[in-house]
Design a protein around this motif. Sequence first.
Motif, PDB file in Angstrom:
ATOM      1  N   SER A 172       1.854  14.148 -24.602  1.00 35.23           N
ATOM      2  CA  SER A 172       2.743  14.293 -23.441  1.00 35.23           C
ATOM      3  C   SER A 172       2.302  15.476 -22.573  1.00 35.23           C
ATOM      4  CB  SER A 172       4.177  14.506 -23.921  1.00 35.23           C
ATOM      5  OG  SER A 172       4.255  15.752 -24.574  1.00 35.23           O
ATOM      6  N   PRO A 173       2.647  15.458 -21.283  1.00 34.13           N
ATOM      7  CA  PRO A 173       2.204  16.529 -20.387  1.00 34.13           C
ATOM      8  C   PRO A 173       2.610  17.910 -20.887  1.00 34.13           C
ATOM      9  CG  PRO A 173       3.230  14.743 -19.153  1.00 34.13           C
ATOM     10  CD  PRO A 173       3.387  14.399 -20.593  1.00 34.13           C
ATOM     11  N   LYS A 174       3.843  18.030 -21.383  1.00 34.11           N
ATOM     12  CA  LYS A 174       4.338  19.336 -21.825  1.00 34.11           C
ATOM     13  C   LYS A 174       3.514  19.842 -23.023  1.00 34.11           C
ATOM     14  CE  LYS A 174       8.750  21.528 -22.370  1.00 34.11           C
ATOM     15  NZ  LYS A 174      10.093  21.379 -22.841  1.00 34.11           N
ATOM     16  N   CYS A 175       3.247  18.914 -23.911  1.00 35.06           N
ATOM     17  CA  CYS A 175       2.476  19.264 -25.117  1.00 35.06           C
ATOM     18  C   CYS A 175       1.044  19.636 -24.715  1.00 35.06           C
ATOM     19  CB  CYS A 175       2.509  18.063 -26.056  1.00 35.06           C
ATOM     20  SG  CYS A 175       1.539  18.255 -27.516  1.00 35.06           S
ATOM     21  N   GLN A 176       0.474  18.856 -23.807  1.00 33.53           N
ATOM     22  CA  GLN A 176      -0.890  19.153 -23.319  1.00 33.53           C
ATOM     23  C   GLN A 176      -0.957  20.538 -22.703  1.00 33.53           C
ATOM     24  OE1 GLN A 176      -3.038  16.465 -20.728  1.00 33.53           O
ATOM     25  NE2 GLN A 176      -1.816  14.754 -21.476  1.00 33.53           N
ATOM     26  N   GLU A 177       0.028  20.791 -21.856  1.00 34.09           N
ATOM     27  CA  GLU A 177       0.054  22.078 -21.164  1.00 34.09           C
ATOM     28  C   GLU A 177       0.060  23.230 -22.173  1.00 34.09           C
ATOM     29  OE1 GLU A 177       3.210  24.368 -18.325  1.00 34.09           O
ATOM     30  OE2 GLU A 177       3.380  22.195 -18.456  1.00 34.09           O
ATOM     31  N   HIS A 178       0.896  23.075 -23.199  1.00 34.79           N
ATOM     32  CA  HIS A 178       1.018  24.137 -24.209  1.00 34.79           C
ATOM     33  C   HIS A 178      -0.285  24.294 -24.996  1.00 34.79           C
ATOM     34  CE1 HIS A 178       4.022  26.703 -26.319  1.00 34.79           C
ATOM     35  NE2 HIS A 178       2.979  26.809 -27.124  1.00 34.79           N
ATOM     36  N   LEU A 179      -0.817  23.163 -25.424  1.00 39.17           N
ATOM     37  CA  LEU A 179      -2.046  23.232 -26.237  1.00 39.17           C
ATOM     38  C   LEU A 179      -3.208  23.810 -25.430  1.00 39.17           C
ATOM     39  CD1 LEU A 179      -1.833  19.845 -28.188  1.00 39.17           C
ATOM     40  CD2 LEU A 179      -1.808  22.137 -29.191  1.00 39.17           C
ATOM     41  N   ASN A 180      -3.271  23.432 -24.150  1.00 32.37           N
ATOM     42  CA  ASN A 180      -4.378  23.931 -23.323  1.00 32.37           C
ATOM     43  C   ASN A 180      -4.301  25.442 -23.096  1.00 32.37           C
ATOM     44  OD1 ASN A 180      -5.730  21.516 -23.124  1.00 32.37           O
ATOM     45  ND2 ASN A 180      -4.462  20.819 -21.395  1.00 32.37           N
TER      46      ASN A 180
END
Length: 730
Positions: free
Chosen positions: A606-614
């Motif tokens: 998900s975008p939120k998860c991607q943002e955090h991981l990145n």
Amino acid sequence: MGKFKKSKKGRNKQGNEGKWDETPRRSYQDIVRENEDFEKYYKLQGICPDSEWDTFITSIKENLPTTFRITGSKVEAKALLKVVKSEFFKDILNPTQNSKTVDESVGENEELSPDELKLINLPWYPDGLAWQLKLTRKDIRRSEEYFRLHNFLISETNSGNISRQEAVSMIPPLVLDVQSHHKVLDMCAAPGSKTSQLIELLHGDNNNIPTGYVIANDIDNKRCYMLVHQAKRLNSPCIIITNQDSGAMPNFITKSDGKPSIVKFDRILCDVPCSGDGTMRKNPDIWLKWNAANGNNLHRIQWRILRRGLEMLEIGGQIVYSTCSLNPVEDEAVISRILKEANGAVELLDVTSKLPGLKFVPGMSHWLPASRDIKGYEKYEDVPEEWHQQIIPQMFPPSKEEAEKLHLDKCIRVLPHHQDTGGFFVAVLVKNKLLPWESEKKEVELENKDQEKGSKRENDKTNEPQRKKRRIQGYKEDPFIFFDENEPLWPLIRNFYEIDSKLDPTCLLTRCKEGKKKNIYFTSPGVRDIVINNADRVKLINTGVKTFVRCYNTDMECAFRLAQEGLQSIIPFIGPKRRVPITKDDLITLLTCDNPKLPPEIFRLSPKCQEHLNAISQGSCVLSFVEEDNKNDPDNNSLKLHLVGWRGKTSARGYVPTADCVHYLRLCGADVSKYDVNKFKNKPTGDLSGEGDSNSVKIDVECEVNENEPEEIIEADAEVEKMETANTVS
Ligand SMILES: C[S@@+](CC[C@H](N)C(=O)[O-])C[C@H]1O[C@@H](n2cnc3c(N)ncnc32)[C@H](O)[C@@H]1O
């Protein structure tokens, strides 16, 4: 506390997973369930009205139904209960027949008699979480009709989310009224099914680490490692395992408020060794060896343990005495003897209101101690001298006047035919004042002596180098070495995971004095106090939940990754940076990944998860899922799942064993059919047995640390497996 559970590395290593229902090696079918002396003895004692005798004796000869309870935090347990009800029980059990084969309110069902019901929700177990199936394990295993139920029971047992426990064995912890601040002692704890319940009750539904603790003790060193195994499943930082004769249990010293004092326990479980004739339905070999002398010989040991328990109990504290024996000499006679000796300092409590719907009979006030030849005696004077070794005056029932004061009727006796269970005895005692043979002065003197001994040992220690394996009366265990304030490893870990200063690093410990620290364990402050002040005087076997593990992956800035076992304890202290919010779909994507070599790419999440991981560096992290539906529930009833994860270069993984993986997927309502193989049609490919790890979602191999489980634990894991399988508790 679904949080405090799982991890069965040792069991995996042994390849013993999934054998929840394996038939015991020796064939019980061949045992003739007859014993003349047994029948004569219990007729003599009048353990049930004559009119019930035939039902009693028929019932005790039958195989035991299967029972289990759902464990874990209320929210997680309720979620699993929903799955159980909707997906398994209604459809699987006689799908084409009357749906009333499932009874959720025993006693209220007017159309079907209990004999016709295949499934009973135990009315006295809280929140409807315990079930009795009128099917033996063999019935479930051998019938294609039940293959999905069978698969479910295996995988949820492996992940520690259900516990196979005999129904009556669930009673003692329920009536002990354990609260999170209680100091609890389980005197005869192995293999540990009741200890598990005690720990669950200690944690309750509060996410805070309890201020109380459970000390689980057993005299048998090997069986202590079964307790280690059980504790590992629960992942609690509030348990200590000790190996002492509980009849001569040493006092524990605390310095929690500065000066040393003797620990007095708020709650004690005294589930003593017994003849076990209440378990004949699951251990038919008892039919072959039962004799009256056995119970007589056990009486003294049982009394000695209960007596020591009462000494270690706080004033106002409660102790539960229980046996899986029907024999009044092991049951009421022990209670009666101790009540008389305590002379009013201890009394029986009526706890029946805590067990709504349980069928039982009150404790007996009259019985006949009998010799091996099944001759019963009304009074000691009638006992021939040849039996004086076996039958002692204290075994005799109280006089009429005494009986009126003792209220033995407050004891609870469950007979096999009452509700198709094993036989059981339980009594709850409260200590109102010091026992006649106790005095404050004596305790203080003892404490001073203990202190002197302690400081002498300290002095001796400073003069000789500490050996890796200390020996106290022949026992060897790796030492428990707590971090001090200046532990050089701590700043590294603290900074990487942004750990709150409220987490006291001196509650972290390792088990190796020299060399590189591999595993770091966490205990509650209360447990730390006990370990530090008693390690030299009590045989401590194990404590602490594995929380950080050395990681050899050089892509990570910190040398330690998180361990799933300890995650629930320290999650409140971990900062936001390494906590990755994930959605249900993310969770399913991460957990359904079959190929450890091809983990999901970050861009698939998900975008939120991607943002955090990145935004974070590579390495260990927490994957946190909070169910949206109930997010704003004032009772905080939303399902929260925290898993150890790994942020790779371009991918992410969940670090979850297969059985846990299936469990989480089930809770999310995901499709787990690939694990649900019908063994009657196909050879299983989904790995519910846990023997292989083909479907487990695993971290990079190079980051996996070689965690050498002590041999004793591996052996004990296998042993517990065997015992659970054979259902042998006593
Ligand atoms: C009935 S079993 C306990 C079952 C356990 N409470 C459970 O629920 O899994 C009795 C246990 O008492 C232990 N035991 C026997 N004598 C003991 C003693 N003197 N001190 C401590 N433990 C003892 C045995 O090794 C055995 O594990």
